[in-house]
Design an enzyme around this catalytic site. Structure first.
Site, PDB file in Angstrom:
ATOM      1  N   ASP A   1      -1.277  -0.919  -4.017  1.00  0.00           N
ATOM      2  CA  ASP A   1      -1.814   0.115  -5.336  1.00  0.00           C
ATOM      3  C   ASP A   1      -1.249  -0.251  -5.911  1.00  0.00           C
ATOM      4  O   ASP A   1       0.093  -0.768  -5.837  1.00  0.00           O
ATOM      5  CB  ASP A   1      -1.934   1.093  -4.546  1.00  0.00           C
TER       6      ASP A   1
ATOM      7  N   ASN B   1       0.770  -1.066   0.063  1.00  0.00           N
ATOM      8  CA  ASN B   1      -0.228  -0.286  -0.192  1.00  0.00           C
ATOM      9  C   ASN B   1       0.610   1.332  -0.261  1.00  0.00           C
ATOM     10  O   ASN B   1       1.108   1.892   0.962  1.00  0.00           O
ATOM     11  CB  ASN B   1      -1.095   0.553   1.564  1.00  0.00           C
TER      12      ASN B   1
ATOM     13  N   GLU C   1      -3.781 -18.722 -20.809  1.00  0.00           N
ATOM     14  CA  GLU C   1      -4.065 -19.103 -19.203  1.00  0.00           C
ATOM     15  C   GLU C   1      -5.387 -20.530 -20.527  1.00  0.00           C
ATOM     16  O   GLU C   1      -6.406 -19.650 -20.816  1.00  0.00           O
ATOM     17  CB  GLU C   1      -4.453 -18.785 -18.205  1.00  0.00           C
TER      18      GLU C   1
ATOM     19  N   ASP D   1      -6.270 -14.612 -19.481  1.00  0.00           N
ATOM     20  CA  ASP D   1      -7.251 -14.858 -18.829  1.00  0.00           C
ATOM     21  C   ASP D   1      -8.149 -16.002 -19.480  1.00  0.00           C
ATOM     22  O   ASP D   1      -8.751 -15.656 -20.221  1.00  0.00           O
ATOM     23  CB  ASP D   1      -7.542 -13.677 -18.072  1.00  0.00           C
TER      24      ASP D   1
END
Length: 608
Positions: free
Chosen positions: A155, A127, A349, A320
């Site tokens: 982030d 973070n 994938e 994906d």
């Protein structure tokens, strides 16, 4: 399942996408998706040198227009108005920009077998900006690190803060799980339920910060892989809440999940209903299955992906859930992307159970496919499973270390197996350390294989510091990297914050990764393997400059072996350097502890 016009009141001209484009793209055709309240009741006008308005398409939902432009090679960068006109009402205007393409070196350069990929879930790594933890107006605003499926606050800035750590580790490429907006009411941290394809999730940062992240990586000699989701989208996105047409997503009379059986893609005897459910069934109630037979959706997705490369300069795409996509569209998509960015790398994938199943999805029609996918590489899950069998299994004719040998022997099924991404774990599966029962010797052996075999190695964040756990539920393998949050008790980004065992693992991975980074023989060199004997598996990676010998003892006891059998590759060499210990050793015989792996660089005979 979904109806048109389901959204709340929208502005008269809510958005135009792509928001801007570039002059000088290979494909001159551009289709804008325009969304606004009854925008279809308006006529479209524009005038700009080198840009032609080809067609305006009205669809089922009057809140959409699809505007076809042709941007000729003569078009110069600049801005021009697109007017949406209706008699008796105020003209709506969008200022459209054609930008100059960024020809800086090192953009869209590709991720290859010269690289080591490090996979990060941004929400769980670090973070770096606590001010964006909670963003007003988003459906999930809370941050709760005590709950595995809540947002934790990691982030882009957090990743940027630790690029030095990754560089030191020997990483050369960073793959982030999707960083675009996922404005879902719960479990939105993972990134795979996209609600705005053109916007970085504000809890991670901004589009500009993402671009800065890529640029900073490039300046440090690091590459970036962007994770794309073609198959599905979050149900809170504007194109789902207010669909352009019913055929934008796959519709069923009642909610129908995919059967998740990859075999239906390739089965020559498949029942059509089974194949339809595989390809068109939904992933989840909140993940709408996109209808890639829809030409408007095709343009929307393909242009979005090209936009991100040109905008940010990312070097590769990870695709994906590749087998769930429409094969014809994905083949066309790959050609369109390669036409714009010939060096960009792409891997899908697949998570298959056999080499043939994996090869089915790769380019070249090498296993009698009816269609060339133009997909360069896949995530090599079969290799991963074979490594686990080599480390954990019992020795047998086809079991134990023989499984890994046999899997490698099937590389003839691929057009180029070196473009496959090899890995030991990721965010969807149990962590590697747990899968080898926290045995540090097995852990080291697996890491040695990852760093020395063909393909593009990928490791999962925290593997180098012995993060562990099982994937049921999956949140257990998505824990925070200790030290990535203000106030963390331990900071494992630094040696002082790690235990002695964690430092042992970190230093082992670091040594191997940096050796690989500086050893072309392990990147692009040839490979020769020998049939395992007495549980010992030996293979070589070599080029004209260097030969590296890797020897794994798959048995539960130490073994001393003669190397006479490997004469054709050792070629009279008397000594080798143990890459991990820097010791010089006699090559005539090798003593290998149980389940251990030696990584040996052969030394010239005049070396003392």
């Amino acid at each position: 399942m979904l109806a048109l016009g389901a959204s709340a009141q929208i502005p008269a001209l809510e958005r135009v996408e792509p928001m801007f484009w570039w002059a000088g793209m290979s494909n001159p055709n551009l289709q804008l998706i325009v969304h606004g309240d009854h925008i279809a009741s308006r006529n479209v006008q524009l005038s700009y040198p080198g840009v032609k308005l080809v067609a305006v398409h009205k669809v089922e939902n009057p809140n959409y227009l699809f505007v076809d432009l042709r941007v000729f090679s003569a078009a110069s960068p600049g801005t021009f108005p697109i007017n949406f006109i209706k008699a008796g009402e105020k003209t709506l205007t969008y200022q459209y920009s054609l930008k100059k393409r960024d020809q800086s070196p090192g953009r869209a350069q590709g991720v290859t077998n010269k690289d080591l990929i490090y996979l990060i879930m941004p929400d769980r790594f670090s973070n770096g900006d606590t001010k964006n933890d909670s963003v007003a107006g988003m459906r999930e605003m809370s941050v709760d690190r005590s709950k595995m499926f809540s947002r934790h606050g990691g982030d882009l800035q957090g990743v940027m803060n630790h690029l030095d750590y990754l560089k030191d580790l020997g990483v050369t490429a960073i793959w982030l799980t999707p960083a675009v907006e996922n404005d879902e009411p719960q479990a939105s941290y993972h990134g795979y339920a996209v609600t705005d394809h053109y916007k970085i999730d504000p809890r991670y940062g901004t589009n500009e910060l993402y671009k800065q992240f890529v640029e900073k990586c490039h300046k440090m000699g690091l590459k970036v892989v962007m994770d794309l989701v073609h198959n599905h989208a979050g149900t809170e996105g504007y194109t789902i809440q207010d669909m352009p047409m019913k055929s934008w997503v796959h519709q069923w009379p009642t909610y129908t999940k995919s059967n998740f059986r990859y075999e239906a893609d390739m089965d020559p005897y498949v029942a059509p209903s089974d194949r339809k459910q595989m390809l068109d069934g939904w992933f989840d109630h909140r993940m709408a299955d996109m209808n890639q037979n829809n030409p408007y959706l095709q343009n929307f997705l393909t242009q979005n992906h090209i936009w991100w490369v040109e905008y940010s300069g990312v070097d590769g795409f990870r695709l994906d859930t590749y087998p769930y996509n429409d094969p014809e569209y994905m083949s066309k998509w790959a050609l369109a992307v390669k036409a714009e960015f010939p060096h960009l790398s792409i891997f899908g994938e697949t998570l298959q159970m056999t080499v043939a199943n994996q090869a089915f999805f790769t380019e070249g029609k090498t296993v009698n496919q009816k269609l060339d996918t133009h997909l360069p590489g896949i995530t090599d899950a079969v290799w991963k499973d074979a490594v686990y069998e080599a480390l954990n299994g019992k020795e047998g004719w086809t079991d134990g270390v023989f499984r890994l040998y046999a899997i490698m022997a099937q590389d003839f099924l691929y057009q180029d197996p070196t473009r496959n991404t090899i890995f030991l774990d990721n965010h969807d599966m149990s962590r590697f350390l747990s899968m080898v029962e926290e045995d540090i010797t097995k852990y080291k052996s697996g890491m040695a294989m990852l760093m020395t075999m063909r393909g593009v190695p990928q490791m999962y964040y925290g593997d180098e510091i012995l993060m562990k756990n099982y994937s049921n539920p999956d949140g257990l393998v998505r824990e925070d990297f200790p030290g990535g949050w203000p106030g963390d008790k331990n900071n494992k980004f630094i040696a002082a914050g790690r235990s002695s065992k964690e430092n042992e693992a970190f230093n082992y991975v670091r040594t191997l990764a940096n050796y690989r980074k500086n050893t072309p023989a392990l990147q692009t060199g040839k490979m020769m393997q020998y049939i395992p004997q007495d549980g010992v598996y030996v293979y070589f990676r070599y080029d004209k400059q260097k030969t590296v010998m890797i020897a794994y003892n798959g048995r539960d006891k130490e073994q001393t072996i003669s190397t006479a059998r490997y004469t054709e590759r050792i070629n009279g060499t008397l000594k080798a350097r143990n890459v991990l210990t820097d010791d010089a050793i006699d090559l005539a015989k090798l003593t290998i502890p149980a389940k251990a792996t030696l990584v040996l660089e052969l030394l010239p005979n005049n070396t003392h």
